[in-house]
Design a protein around this motif. Structure first.
Motif, short mmCIF file in Angstrom:
data_model
loop_
_atom_site.label_atom_id
_atom_site.label_comp_id
_atom_site.label_asym_id
_atom_site.label_seq_id
_atom_site.Cartn_x
_atom_site.Cartn_y
_atom_site.Cartn_z
N HIS A 66 33.99 36.50 42.26
CA HIS A 66 32.75 37.27 42.28
C HIS A 66 32.95 38.59 43.02
CE1 HIS A 66 30.24 34.08 40.64
NE2 HIS A 66 30.76 33.23 41.49
N ASP A 67 34.18 38.86 43.46
CA ASP A 67 34.45 40.04 44.28
C ASP A 67 34.48 41.29 43.40
OD1 ASP A 67 35.30 41.94 46.03
OD2 ASP A 67 37.17 40.94 46.60
N THR A 68 33.36 41.99 43.34
CA THR A 68 33.28 43.17 42.49
C THR A 68 34.02 44.37 43.08
OG1 THR A 68 31.18 43.88 43.49
CG2 THR A 68 31.05 42.44 41.56
N SER A 69 34.38 44.31 44.36
CA SER A 69 35.12 45.44 44.94
C SER A 69 36.46 45.64 44.24
CB SER A 69 35.34 45.22 46.44
OG SER A 69 36.24 44.15 46.68
N LEU A 70 36.99 44.59 43.61
CA LEU A 70 38.25 44.72 42.88
C LEU A 70 38.09 45.59 41.64
CD1 LEU A 70 39.49 41.00 43.02
CD2 LEU A 70 40.31 42.92 44.39
N LEU A 71 36.84 45.80 41.21
CA LEU A 71 36.57 46.64 40.04
C LEU A 71 36.36 48.10 40.42
CD1 LEU A 71 34.01 44.31 38.21
CD2 LEU A 71 36.42 44.64 37.62
N GLY A 72 36.18 48.38 41.71
CA GLY A 72 35.84 49.73 42.15
C GLY A 72 37.02 50.67 42.20
N LEU A 85 42.25 46.77 39.53
CA LEU A 85 42.40 46.07 38.25
C LEU A 85 42.27 47.04 37.08
CD1 LEU A 85 40.18 42.94 38.99
CD2 LEU A 85 42.68 42.99 38.83
N ALA A 86 43.17 46.92 36.13
CA ALA A 86 43.09 47.68 34.89
C ALA A 86 42.13 46.99 33.94
CB ALA A 86 44.48 47.78 34.25
N PRO A 87 41.54 47.70 32.98
CA PRO A 87 40.58 47.08 32.06
C PRO A 87 41.12 45.85 31.34
CG PRO A 87 40.47 49.46 31.86
CD PRO A 87 41.62 49.17 32.78
N ASN A 126 35.74 56.10 35.31
CA ASN A 126 34.62 55.17 35.41
C ASN A 126 34.68 54.37 36.70
OD1 ASN A 126 33.69 55.92 32.91
ND2 ASN A 126 34.44 54.10 31.83
N ASN A 127 33.52 54.09 37.27
CA ASN A 127 33.42 53.14 38.37
C ASN A 127 32.96 51.82 37.77
OD1 ASN A 127 32.58 51.51 40.56
ND2 ASN A 127 32.19 53.32 41.81
N GLU A 128 33.93 50.95 37.45
CA GLU A 128 33.60 49.71 36.74
C GLU A 128 32.78 48.75 37.61
OE1 GLU A 128 34.03 50.35 33.96
OE2 GLU A 128 35.99 51.14 33.45
N GLN A 129 32.94 48.84 38.92
CA GLN A 129 32.13 48.00 39.81
C GLN A 129 30.65 48.34 39.65
OE1 GLN A 129 32.65 48.72 44.01
NE2 GLN A 129 31.81 46.72 44.58
N LYS A 130 30.33 49.62 39.71
CA LYS A 130 28.94 50.05 39.56
C LYS A 130 28.41 49.72 38.18
CE LYS A 130 26.00 54.15 39.96
NZ LYS A 130 25.96 55.61 40.29
N ARG A 131 29.22 49.93 37.16
CA ARG A 131 28.79 49.64 35.79
C ARG A 131 28.52 48.16 35.60
NH1 ARG A 131 32.85 51.54 31.71
NH2 ARG A 131 31.15 51.98 30.26
N ARG A 151 26.00 46.83 32.69
CA ARG A 151 26.59 47.45 31.51
C ARG A 151 27.38 46.46 30.65
NH1 ARG A 151 27.97 52.78 30.29
NH2 ARG A 151 26.18 53.26 31.63
N PHE A 152 28.01 45.48 31.29
CA PHE A 152 28.87 44.55 30.56
C PHE A 152 28.23 43.18 30.35
CE2 PHE A 152 31.77 47.02 33.49
CZ PHE A 152 31.99 48.05 32.58
N GLY A 153 27.08 42.94 30.96
CA GLY A 153 26.52 41.58 30.94
C GLY A 153 27.24 40.72 31.96
N ALA A 154 27.30 39.42 31.70
CA ALA A 154 27.99 38.47 32.58
C ALA A 154 27.47 38.50 34.01
CB ALA A 154 29.50 38.73 32.56
N LEU A 155 26.16 38.77 34.17
CA LEU A 155 25.49 38.77 35.47
C LEU A 155 24.41 37.70 35.47
CD1 LEU A 155 24.90 42.58 36.15
CD2 LEU A 155 26.38 41.07 37.49
#
Length: 438
Positions: A360-366, A373-375, A402-407, A412-416
């Motif tokens: 659940h660690d979204t900081s890895l997406l930032g 992490l790459a897409p 892009n800031n994937e964490q914010k998105r 933006r991607f669902g899965a929430l």
């Protein structure tokens, strides 16, 4: 090396769902020079999603198959709650072993294995190694061997039962061709798993103790380095042996005797351990004075780090796959990121080792301090009604800026999780109401 895994009719996954480590740049069945499997695949796959969305289940599908390859008879049928009884649980996996790609599929029914097929791609072209089929529990098992399959296949077939994977029995029988291939999918051989259950933690603690006993100099160095890396304040670690009191041993013998069918059974003296082995950690205070603390005095975070980082170092040394459920549980985001970077750093990970984890660690997406992490390394689980689906971040617009964490957090991607406060007050009112008898 794992290339991809897909499953269907497996618990929350009614339809086929899976993920891949393969980089989209690979356009052929096998890499062509100068490409290699290492350059054509990701070292990391991270799975995000709401609670109960299927993240752990996706990891479980791979681990279930891996355990069945290691242990003949391990149950593979795990249907979706609303599935028809005649629908199999399926597994579809591509992996490499000694540089050769293999494609392995399994269909499991309540009574056993309906289909099991293994292909090899030694030169980029598919070659059948074996095809095993059985139409029902009352019909015979049919095994078709490919022309390149050498080894005692007939003997393996005679040992095979409806609930066994042929690949698992072949491994036990040390089949010339299939036993080495099976090592690429076996739990405990090339696939190790960590989860946050008490049993998993205890198992990995015992694993660390065993490593320290087998090679104390090497593993003391590893544990000390990992503790220093995480700033745990631990300067040393050792295994301490303590004698078990005679009265405790007598009570243990008495309990074992009660559990025996023959009450006259005498438990031999050497049947019970006379010592218990404990981990002892040396800490330092602000004055530089050292003191020892046992395992029970260590924080949850310390145990989580050591029982995850230890297996990670082992996986990287061996070139294995490490599967971690809830990587971020009890770990600071900096340490979770460090774990991922260990696998992605080619100077550290020289063996092609991989890590598959849920988080659940979204900081890895930032993007701060840098993108971890790459897409193509990010996957999402999303539940719709009673079934879940899996999709990749690479399916979306993934510009480097892009800031994937914010998105992700803005939906933006669902899965929430769909948080609904509409009935919170009702729940609070019920909790406040005086309890009535009965």
């Amino acid at each position: 090396m794992l290339l991809d895994i897909a499953t269907s009719n497996f618990r929350v996954f009614a339809s086929e769902a899976g993920l891949s480590f393969v980089n989209p740049s690979l356009k052929t069945q096998t890499p062509k020079p100068p490409q290699t499997w290492e350059s054509s695949t990701y070292r990391v796959a991270a799975v995000y999603g709401a609670n109960a969305s299927g993240k752990s289940t996706l990891l479980d599908a791979l681990q279930t198959l891996a355990h069945a390859v290691a242990n003949p008879g391990h149950t593979l049928y795990a249907p979706h709650a609303q599935a028809s009884a005649d629908l199999p649980t399926t597994y579809d996996v591509n992996f490499t072993r000694t540089g050769i790609r293999y494609h392995y599929t399994v269909e499991a029914m309540p009574w056993g294995i309906r289909s099991e097929v293994l292909h090899a791609y030694p030169k980029g072209t598919s070659r059948l190694l074996f095809q095993r089929t059985q139409q029902s529990a009352d019909t015979p098992i049919e095994v078709k061997s490919g022309p390149s399959l050498t080894g005692p296949t007939a003997e393996v077939k005679r040992l095979l039962t409806a609930t066994d994977l042929l690949l698992a029995v072949a491994s036990r029988y040390q089949h010339k061709t299939l036993a080495p291939v099976s090592q690429g999918l076996r739990a405990g051989t090339s696939i190790a798993s960590v989860n946050r259950s008490d049993q998993s933690t205890e198992d990995w603690v015992q694993w660390i103790i065993s490593r320290l006993i087998e090679n104390p100099k090497r593993w003391q160095g590893i544990v000390k380095a990992l503790a220093h890396m995480a700033d745990l304040g631990i300067s040393d670690v050792r295994v301490q042996e303590e004698q078990i009191p005679p009265e405790v041993l007598e009570r243990m013998r008495a309990l074992l005797a009660v559990g025996s069918d023959d009450l006259s059974t005498q438990i031999p003296d050497d049947a019970l351990p006379s010592v218990v082995r404990l981990l002892v950690f040396t800490h330092s205070d602000n004055e530089g004075r050292t003191f020892d603390l046992g395992l029970g005095a260590q924080s949850t975070g310390t145990l989580t780090w050591l029982t995850t980082a230890g297996p990670a170092v082992n996986a990287i040394a061996r070139g294995d796959l490490l599967v971690v459920d809830e990587l971020d549980a009890s770990l600071h985001p900096t340490l979770a990121a460090a774990m991922v970077r260990m696998f992605k750093d080619p100077d550290i990970n020289t063996t092609g080792a991989q890590i598959l984890f849920s988080t659940h660690d979204t900081s890895l997406l930032g993007n701060a301090p840098s993108k971890v992490l790459a897409p193509g390394e990010v996957w999402f689980c999303e539940k719709h009604g009673t079934s879940s689906e899996v999709f990749s971040l690479a399916d979306f617009d993934t510009r480097a800026s892009n800031n994937e964490q914010k998105r992700y957090l803005t939906g933006r991607f669902g899965a929430l999780p769909d948080v609904d406060f509409s009935r919170v007050m009702e729940a609070i009112d019920i909790a406040r109401a005086p309890q009535t008898a009965g």
